[in-house]
Every structure is written in C-alpha cells, then in structure tokens.
Design a protein around this motif. Structure first.
Motif, mmCIF file in Angstrom:
data_model
loop_
_atom_site.group_PDB
_atom_site.id
_atom_site.type_symbol
_atom_site.label_atom_id
_atom_site.label_comp_id
_atom_site.label_asym_id
_atom_site.label_seq_id
_atom_site.Cartn_x
_atom_site.Cartn_y
_atom_site.Cartn_z
ATOM 1 N N MET A 98 0.815 -1.205 0.000
ATOM 2 C CA MET A 98 0.000 0.000 0.000
ATOM 3 C C MET A 98 0.854 1.264 0.000
ATOM 4 S SD MET A 98 -3.109 -0.600 2.709
ATOM 5 C CE MET A 98 -4.416 -1.773 2.391
ATOM 6 N N LYS A 99 0.260 2.330 -0.467
ATOM 7 C CA LYS A 99 0.837 3.659 -0.267
ATOM 8 C C LYS A 99 0.181 4.267 0.968
ATOM 9 C CE LYS A 99 1.987 4.975 -5.029
ATOM 10 N NZ LYS A 99 1.710 5.958 -6.115
ATOM 11 N N ILE A 100 1.002 4.546 1.986
ATOM 12 C CA ILE A 100 0.508 5.072 3.249
ATOM 13 C C ILE A 100 1.049 6.484 3.441
ATOM 14 C CG2 ILE A 100 0.318 4.677 5.730
ATOM 15 C CD1 ILE A 100 -0.699 2.298 4.200
ATOM 16 N N HIS A 143 5.234 -1.525 2.708
ATOM 17 C CA HIS A 143 4.430 -0.382 2.288
ATOM 18 C C HIS A 143 5.322 0.779 1.859
ATOM 19 C CE1 HIS A 143 0.926 -2.415 3.859
ATOM 20 N NE2 HIS A 143 1.471 -2.479 5.066
ATOM 21 N N SER A 144 4.815 1.618 0.955
ATOM 22 C CA SER A 144 5.457 2.881 0.607
ATOM 23 C C SER A 144 4.904 3.941 1.552
ATOM 24 C CB SER A 144 5.158 3.265 -0.840
ATOM 25 O OG SER A 144 5.669 2.297 -1.731
ATOM 26 N N LYS A 172 -1.762 9.524 -4.801
ATOM 27 C CA LYS A 172 -2.798 8.493 -4.877
ATOM 28 C C LYS A 172 -2.598 7.409 -3.810
ATOM 29 C CE LYS A 172 -3.626 9.185 -9.808
ATOM 30 N NZ LYS A 172 -3.638 8.557 -11.175
ATOM 31 N N PRO A 173 -2.588 7.806 -2.542
ATOM 32 C CA PRO A 173 -2.368 6.807 -1.488
ATOM 33 C C PRO A 173 -3.608 5.947 -1.248
ATOM 34 C CG PRO A 173 -2.822 8.929 -0.506
ATOM 35 C CD PRO A 173 -2.769 9.162 -1.990
ATOM 36 N N ASN A 174 -3.379 4.784 -0.650
ATOM 37 C CA ASN A 174 -4.489 3.937 -0.221
ATOM 38 C C ASN A 174 -5.056 4.397 1.111
ATOM 39 O OD1 ASN A 174 -2.184 2.011 -1.511
ATOM 40 N ND2 ASN A 174 -4.219 1.423 -2.243
ATOM 41 N N VAL A 175 -4.168 4.961 1.948
ATOM 42 C CA VAL A 175 -4.555 5.357 3.301
ATOM 43 C C VAL A 175 -3.889 6.685 3.652
ATOM 44 C CG1 VAL A 175 -4.579 4.722 5.750
ATOM 45 C CG2 VAL A 175 -4.616 2.926 4.011
ATOM 46 N N ARG A 208 -9.140 5.259 2.334
ATOM 47 C CA ARG A 208 -9.213 5.032 3.767
ATOM 48 C C ARG A 208 -8.575 6.210 4.494
ATOM 49 N NH1 ARG A 208 -10.652 1.379 7.366
ATOM 50 N NH2 ARG A 208 -9.469 1.045 9.293
ATOM 51 N N THR A 250 -4.426 0.237 8.126
ATOM 52 C CA THR A 250 -4.627 -0.335 6.779
ATOM 53 C C THR A 250 -5.998 -0.964 6.610
ATOM 54 O OG1 THR A 250 -3.680 -2.463 7.444
ATOM 55 C CG2 THR A 250 -2.153 -0.802 6.565
ATOM 56 N N GLU A 265 -6.598 -3.954 7.528
ATOM 57 C CA GLU A 265 -6.359 -5.378 7.357
ATOM 58 C C GLU A 265 -6.426 -6.088 8.696
ATOM 59 O OE1 GLU A 265 -2.492 -5.295 5.598
ATOM 60 O OE2 GLU A 265 -3.267 -5.132 3.559
#
Length: 379
Positions: free
Chosen positions: A1-3, A30-31, A84-87, A110, A375, A377
């Motif tokens: 993920m991109k955090i 993660h990034s 464009k991060p996931n979180v 998120r 995350t 998860e």
C-alpha cells in the motif's frame, strides 16, 4: 500500500513519536510518505534513512483564519491526489481534522484520524476554563464534527478524550476507538537498578509550562527541602518564551541560583538522567498518554502524577506510584516525602512500573495492532 502520515512537525511528531511505526510499515512492504510542516535537510535525511519519503506541506498550526485553512486544505489535497495513497493517517489536533478533509477531497479510500491529546484548549487551569478556552472549544467542536465525519476511524489514547470532545462535537460513536499508548522501544529504555547510595532524586521531564505542572513541582520541592535538604530535584525541558503560562528564563535562573533545582539544559540522553533518578514526577493538568512517563516506567522508576486524563492511565495508585490532585503542591510534597522515608517502596514501585511497561508499552506488540487499524487489514 501507499501510506501517507500527516504530522504537525518532523520532530517529535515523526522522528520520535512515529519513528518505530514508520520503520515497521516500511519493513512490511508499504510505501510510506511522511508529511510535516517544518522539515530541515537533516530531518528529511533521517526520514529517508528509515526508507520513507518526506513531503512538505502548509498548515497554520495555531491560527484561526478559516480562509487560509481552506486554501491549505485544498493545497494538501492536490499533493495527495498526485500520490494516490491507499490510506491517509493524520495526527495532532489540526492535521487530524484538515488532513482527513484533504484526504476525502483527494478521494483517498481510507482515512484515519488520531488525537494524541485534546491539547491546551481542553486543559483546565486551577481557576477553571477561561472564556477564551470555551470559545476555542466550541470552534474545535464544529471543526471536529466536520473533519471526523469523513474519517473511517477516529483514534484516541485515553477514554476521557473522546468523552470530553463528544460534549463539544458530534462524532459517530462507531468510529471512535481508544487504543491506549503508542508505545516505545523498550531496548532503548532498559531497566536500571536504583542508586541506593545517593540522595533521593526526583525528575520532571516536560516543557516548562504551567499546564505541565512545573509550578507545582517547584512549590513541592521547596516544601520537601525544608525537611530533607539533601533531596534533589531535576528539570529537563525547554523554555517557551512565547507562551504566557511558561516559566520565564529569570524565574528558572532564580530557582537554580537558590539551589532548589538542577537544570542541565539540553541533554542528549534522557534515559541516563532517568536512570540516575529515583522518582519520575509529572503534575500535569492533562495529557494524551505521556511518553515521558512510559520511558520512566520502562527504566523502572516510581511515578507521581496527577489524577487527570492521560496521566491516571499510567499509575495504579499505591502500586507503581501515586496519583495526586492537580494544582496541589502540598499533596505532591507529601507523596515525595513518603518515598524518601520508605526507600523500599522506591524499589517495589519501580519494579511494578517496569512490569507494566513490558506488558503494555512494548512498541513491537503495539505496531502490528496499529498497522492493522490503519490499513484496515485483519491481523
């Protein structure tokens, strides 16, 4: 993920409070992008050495200009849109609100907000809450209602903070989670035996502000020294000349010249000073979950602190230390004198502090839990 982590400052926000979490997330694959307001070339280099990516952004930490805050929020959302991060995980009072709003505007899937403490405006003084603080609380309540409405989860470190904030704002109770301490690397704060041959030494570690209890600490020290002149009182913490509640430089110099306290100025190893002391004292008016207390407990020191939000979570009264009423130097001095007169209690309470730290503050136990929350998860 991109955090993306959105902090207020590089240090202590990222490079002390979040350094273990950043390292853990990077090692998990993660990034990690670390946003801060006050980067220097040196602090950026430290973030990069952790395997993360430092990013500058703008936000007035204490200002109340809504137009400027809106402009800064839109600017931040543009930066997030490019990444464009996931979180997005935002912490501290203003970043947790505006960072979450910016993430929502950028379409980040998120969004996690965390309040590590309600801060100055929710901290009462001996005379109660001023009209200014009440007005600021109302404004904070409105902004919290707005910002946290688009958060997936809102994290708190102690149970009092969400209850108090909910009186000033509306937050979906299903989003609130009390997670307890962020923790620390216990290897950096190893257990140390007490120095039995030395006079009992008390240590205060905090900014030298009224709300941290510095004036109660000094008043209690003066009471104790009337009976036990050889007792020692250490102060570690910086002056803040721009804060109206701060201990002034002249006041500090006066108590140093009086022989009331030992003030070494800036020190490179806080742990050594804790290890060379017997009792950690934090008479604060309110905290999130104080890291300094955790460090002292890991080292194996008895703790005297106040029965207020954040502080009361660290001490089981009579087990690993004492809880005293805020704004009460007489009660504080009484517990100091008790520990001077009962040296075996110093050892017992210190061992209990260490036991609690090992059970509850180990960052290697806490990071996987926090990562799963951030995350989304399951572990």
């Amino acid at each position: 993920m991109k955090i993306v982590l959105i902090s207020q400052n590089a240090s202590p926000g990222l490079l002390i409070f979040r350094v273990d979490f950043i390292r853990y997330m990077v090692l998990s694959g993660h990034s990690v992008y670390c946003f801060a307001l006050d980067y220097t070339d040196e602090s950026k280099a430290v973030v990069e050495s952790l395997g993360a990516i430092p990013v500058d952004y703008k936000l007035n930490k204490t200002g109340l200009n809504p137009i400027k805050d809106c402009i800064d929020t839109f600017s931040l959302s543009k930066k997030l849109r490019k990444i464009k991060p996931n979180v997005v995980f935002s912490f501290f009072v203003k970043p947790s609100i505006y960072g979450t709003l910016a993430a929502w505007l950028a379409g980040v899937p998120r969004r996690i907000a965390m309040l590590e403490g309600l801060g100055y405006i929710h901290t009462p003084s001996k005379n109660g809450m001023s009209l200014k603080k009440r007005a600021l609380q109302a404004a904070h309540g409105v902004l919290s209602t707005l910002g946290y409405s688009v958060a997936d989860e809102v994290l708190f470190l102690n149970p009092d903070d969400p209850n108090d904030l909910s009186r000033k704002s509306w937050i979906n109770q299903k989003k609130i989670r009390v997670i307890g301490p962020i923790g620390l690397d216990l290897e950096k704060y190893p257990f140390n035996l007490l120095a039995k041959s030395k006079p009992v030494r008390f240590i205060f570690i905090a900014r030298l502000l009224a709300e941290k209890g510095i004036f109660e600490y000094l008043a209690a020290a003066r009471i104790v020294k009337k009976t036990y002149a050889d007792a020692e009182f250490i102060i570690l913490g910086g002056l803040d000349s721009f804060n109206p509640t701060a201990l002034s430089e002249s006041e500090l110099q006066a108590v140093i010249d009086e022989g009331l306290v030992i003030y070494p100025g800036h020190v490179s190893s806080v742990h050594e000073w804790i290890a060379n002391s017997h009792v950690f004292v934090l008479p604060s008016y309110r905290e999130g979950f104080p890291r300094s207390t955790q460090e002292a407990m890991a080292t194996g020191r008895a703790v005297i602190t106040t029965d207020v939000p954040g502080c009361r979570e660290t001490v089981i009264d009579g087990v690993n230390g004492f809880l005293v009423p805020p704004w009460n130097p007489d009660a504080l001095a009484q517990k100091m004198i008790y520990l001077i007169e009962h040296p075996l209690e110093l050892k017992r309470m210190g061992e209990e502090s260490h036991r609690i730290a090992v059970e509850q503050y180990d960052v290697h136990k806490i990071n996987p839990v926090l990562a799963s929350i951030v995350t989304g998860e399951t572990q």
